[in-house]
Design a protein around this motif. Structure first.
Motif, PDB file in Angstrom:
ATOM      1  N   GLU A   1      37.169  45.456  42.545  1.00  0.00           N
ATOM      2  CA  GLU A   1      38.189  44.539  42.353  1.00  0.00           C
ATOM      3  C   GLU A   1      37.857  42.863  42.549  1.00  0.00           C
ATOM      4  O   GLU A   1      38.098  42.817  41.353  1.00  0.00           O
ATOM      5  CB  GLU A   1      39.089  44.847  42.625  1.00  0.00           C
ATOM      6  CG  GLU A   1      40.440  43.979  42.931  1.00  0.00           C
ATOM      7  CD  GLU A   1      41.674  44.469  43.791  1.00  0.00           C
ATOM      8  OE1 GLU A   1      42.814  43.434  43.889  1.00  0.00           O
ATOM      9  OE2 GLU A   1      41.256  44.840  45.267  1.00  0.00           O
ATOM     10  N   ARG A   2      37.465  42.708  42.925  1.00  0.00           N
ATOM     11  CA  ARG A   2      36.170  41.151  43.553  1.00  0.00           C
ATOM     12  C   ARG A   2      35.553  40.698  42.203  1.00  0.00           C
ATOM     13  O   ARG A   2      35.891  40.135  41.444  1.00  0.00           O
ATOM     14  CB  ARG A   2      35.771  41.048  44.105  1.00  0.00           C
ATOM     15  CG  ARG A   2      35.564  39.724  44.874  1.00  0.00           C
ATOM     16  CD  ARG A   2      34.440  39.441  45.684  1.00  0.00           C
ATOM     17  NE  ARG A   2      33.617  39.647  45.675  1.00  0.00           N
ATOM     18  CZ  ARG A   2      32.759  38.938  45.181  1.00  0.00           C
ATOM     19  NH1 ARG A   2      32.663  38.126  44.753  1.00  0.00           N
ATOM     20  NH2 ARG A   2      31.504  40.322  44.707  1.00  0.00           N
ATOM     21  N   ILE A   3      34.972  41.797  41.072  1.00  0.00           N
ATOM     22  CA  ILE A   3      34.052  41.526  40.202  1.00  0.00           C
ATOM     23  C   ILE A   3      34.879  42.139  38.805  1.00  0.00           C
ATOM     24  O   ILE A   3      33.433  42.118  37.863  1.00  0.00           O
ATOM     25  CB  ILE A   3      32.072  42.081  40.019  1.00  0.00           C
ATOM     26  CG1 ILE A   3      32.564  44.144  40.719  1.00  0.00           C
ATOM     27  CG2 ILE A   3      31.954  41.334  41.616  1.00  0.00           C
ATOM     28  CD1 ILE A   3      31.034  44.590  40.891  1.00  0.00           C
ATOM     29  N   TYR A   4      36.283  42.395  38.917  1.00  0.00           N
ATOM     30  CA  TYR A   4      36.706  43.058  38.148  1.00  0.00           C
ATOM     31  C   TYR A   4      35.799  44.225  37.420  1.00  0.00           C
ATOM     32  O   TYR A   4      36.383  44.457  36.125  1.00  0.00           O
ATOM     33  CB  TYR A   4      36.811  41.857  36.687  1.00  0.00           C
ATOM     34  CG  TYR A   4      37.182  40.371  36.766  1.00  0.00           C
ATOM     35  CD1 TYR A   4      38.816  41.016  37.617  1.00  0.00           C
ATOM     36  CD2 TYR A   4      36.491  39.838  37.541  1.00  0.00           C
ATOM     37  CE1 TYR A   4      39.190  39.504  37.891  1.00  0.00           C
ATOM     38  CE2 TYR A   4      37.444  38.551  38.313  1.00  0.00           C
ATOM     39  CZ  TYR A   4      38.344  38.412  38.093  1.00  0.00           C
ATOM     40  OH  TYR A   4      39.084  37.493  38.804  1.00  0.00           O
TER      41      TYR A   4
ATOM     42  N   ASP B   1      30.034  37.068  38.811  1.00  0.00           N
ATOM     43  CA  ASP B   1      29.597  36.251  41.123  1.00  0.00           C
ATOM     44  C   ASP B   1      28.649  36.559  41.269  1.00  0.00           C
ATOM     45  O   ASP B   1      28.331  36.140  42.252  1.00  0.00           O
ATOM     46  CB  ASP B   1      30.283  36.841  41.146  1.00  0.00           C
ATOM     47  CG  ASP B   1      32.350  36.262  40.820  1.00  0.00           C
ATOM     48  OD1 ASP B   1      32.456  35.357  40.284  1.00  0.00           O
ATOM     49  OD2 ASP B   1      33.660  36.590  41.080  1.00  0.00           O
TER      50      ASP B   1
ATOM     51  N   ASN C   1      37.193  46.923  47.122  1.00  0.00           N
ATOM     52  CA  ASN C   1      37.162  45.775  47.334  1.00  0.00           C
ATOM     53  C   ASN C   1      36.402  45.017  46.048  1.00  0.00           C
ATOM     54  O   ASN C   1      36.983  44.188  45.695  1.00  0.00           O
ATOM     55  CB  ASN C   1      37.442  45.782  48.942  1.00  0.00           C
ATOM     56  CG  ASN C   1      38.074  46.870  49.507  1.00  0.00           C
ATOM     57  OD1 ASN C   1      39.510  46.586  49.066  1.00  0.00           O
ATOM     58  ND2 ASN C   1      38.372  46.386  50.864  1.00  0.00           N
ATOM     59  N   GLU C   2      35.146  45.376  46.475  1.00  0.00           N
ATOM     60  CA  GLU C   2      34.156  44.890  45.637  1.00  0.00           C
ATOM     61  C   GLU C   2      34.046  44.963  44.017  1.00  0.00           C
ATOM     62  O   GLU C   2      34.743  43.844  43.224  1.00  0.00           O
ATOM     63  CB  GLU C   2      32.601  45.185  46.006  1.00  0.00           C
ATOM     64  CG  GLU C   2      31.705  43.965  45.378  1.00  0.00           C
ATOM     65  CD  GLU C   2      31.636  42.830  46.102  1.00  0.00           C
ATOM     66  OE1 GLU C   2      30.877  42.134  45.998  1.00  0.00           O
ATOM     67  OE2 GLU C   2      32.430  42.140  46.873  1.00  0.00           O
TER      68      GLU C   2
END
Length: 456
Positions: free
Chosen positions: A91-94, A27, A88-89
């Motif tokens: 988790e978003r970028i795995y 991302d 949180n970030e």
């Protein structure tokens, strides 16, 4: 230890300490990948990217690369209530091998903790360390700041990240360079700066500054800074498109309240109301107008989601008394209580917040709020960081900043305006000199060491 080894240990390092990137987030934008690549290849680097440019993603990507390369741990130090944003970030970028530690215990490879909890960790447990909002260092007391710098110096991979180092606090740039293992701040001051103490400048070009940059050394200074850091205000600074990064309008209003009293400083009473010039005069001016300024602030924030940025406990108490719907953050509160309040405001559970820029102006994302009331001081960086909690990429509405001052604080506003212009010049000069080489010439000591007779 031999004396030669002692001198060698004191020498400032230079060059490359990193490796080629192993992993990139799917991302990530093109300019973020450029920043990540440069940081990882250097191994010790400062990523000074403006608010909203994705520094959290950049830092997590760097940390994950160090973990993949070394199979060892990385510590990310953050200001209060910022750790949850990293989780949180991630988790978003795995990136899943990450956790927050509040007690010094950990099981994952990437550990996120507050600066205030650094004493719970051992630098030998980490192969890399990341200082988020590294310019916060100067807000700590000397012993805490020294402990942070001592910690990072014992770790191989070192990275600093902040929206902007203060353009007028050059000691901060020197501290950053020294922490990364490059030139020390005393050497930097000697090489590039002159003292502004006891000097007279009829044009008032250096209000509130301890040092000023030697005119003939400007190009070399900016080229030197670019050797160990990257400063980005917008993607186009790196040659990429700004299409996704257009900020809404920033509306700044100045509200002046009248000081009906005259000063009495060191037993001397002034006959007429004059603009405050010294720190002592500014403090007296602030104290005499506390009630009036707070009443004006509450009037401006009434019925809005807003943040009051004050400077003293008296101002904070007065604001709380006048606005019962606001939540006050006090320095005496526990870390856990401060975090609880800051997270609640970030989630939209609180309408108004009373705080100080020295405590909570770093790293927090408050795009849900587009109004703030600010009591100005000499510090440009505190002002910049405070308003950038709201006026940042991702904000969908115009942001209104109401500055509340007394009529005797004109000089404070002049200094703030000057420093704003110097910040713009700083970035322009850094971008212009981004590709210039700077070579630090040093004389190698190649003579035989002769000890004095009493040491033989």
């Amino acid at each position: 230890m031999r004396y030669e080894d002692f001198l060698r240990a004191k020498k400032h390092s230079s060059g490359e300490f990193g490796f080629d990137p192993i992993w990139m987030p799917k991302d990530g934008f093109d300019f973020q990948e450029a920043i990540i690549t440069k940081c990882i290849k250097k191994g010790r680097y400062g990523a000074f990217a403006d608010t909203g440019l994705g520094k959290t993603l950049v830092q997590l990507s760097i940390a994950h690369n160090v973990v993949l390369k070394t199979n060892k741990r990385v510590l990310i130090l953050t200001p209060l209530a910022v750790a949850f944003q990293f989780l949180n970030e991630a988790e978003r970028i795995y990136v899943d091998d990450i956790e927050q530690s509040k007690d010094g215990k950990f099981t994952k490879k990437i550990v996120v903790a507050n600066y205030e909890r650094l004493h719970l960790f051992n630098p030998d447990d980490f192969e890399g360390v990341m200082l988020d909002e590294s310019s916060i260092l100067k807000n700590f007391q000397g012993s805490t700041r020294d402990a942070i710098v001592a910690f990072i110096k014992r770790v191989k991979y070192r990275f600093l990240s902040t929206a902007t180092p203060s353009p007028n606090d050059f000691i901060e740039l020197g501290n950053s360079s020294e922490a990364l293992g490059y030139m020390g701040y005393m050497d930097m001051l000697t090489k590039f700066f002159k003292s502004n103490q006891s000097s007279v400048d009829s044009n008032n070009r250096n209000i509130g500054e301890k040092f000023y940059l030697k005119p003939h050394a400007e190009r070399d200074f900016f080229a030197w800074v670019n050797q160990w850091s990257i400063m980005v205000k917008r993607p186009s600074d790196l040659g990429f498109s700004d299409d996704r990064y257009i900020l809404p309008e920033l509306i700044t209003n100045a509200h002046v309240v009248h000081n009906k009293e005259t000063w009495c400083i060191n037993g001397q009473t002034s006959l007429f109301a004059m603009p405050a010039k010294t720190m002592s005069e500014v403090r007296v001016e602030q104290k005499q107008t506390t009630q009036e300024r707070c009443e004006k602030a509450v009037e401006l924030a009434s019925g809005k989601t807003s943040v009051y940025w004050c400077n003293t406990n008296d101002e904070s108490a007065s604001l709380k008394k006048l606005d019962s719907g606001a939540t006050e953050i006090l320095g005496s509160m526990s870390i856990e209580k401060k975090e609880e309040i800051l997270i609640a405001f970030a989630k939209g559970e609180l309408d108004r917040l009373i705080t100080k820029a020295s405590m909570t102006s770093m790293g927090l994302n408050w795009q849900h709020c587009n109004h703030t009331v600010y009591f100005p001081t000499w510090s440009y960086e505190q002002y910049y960081q405070a308003i950038r909690r709201f006026w940042r990429f991702g904000q969908k509405n115009n942001v209104v900043v109401d500055l509340v001052i007394s009529d005797g604080q004109e000089r404070v506003m002049e200094a703030l305006q000057q420093k704003t212009q110097k910040a713009i010049q700083l970035y322009d000069n850094l971008v212009k000199n981004a590709n210039r080489d700077f070579t630090q010439l040093t004389k190698e000591f190649n003579q035989k060491t002769q000890l004095p007779e009493f040491l033989k």
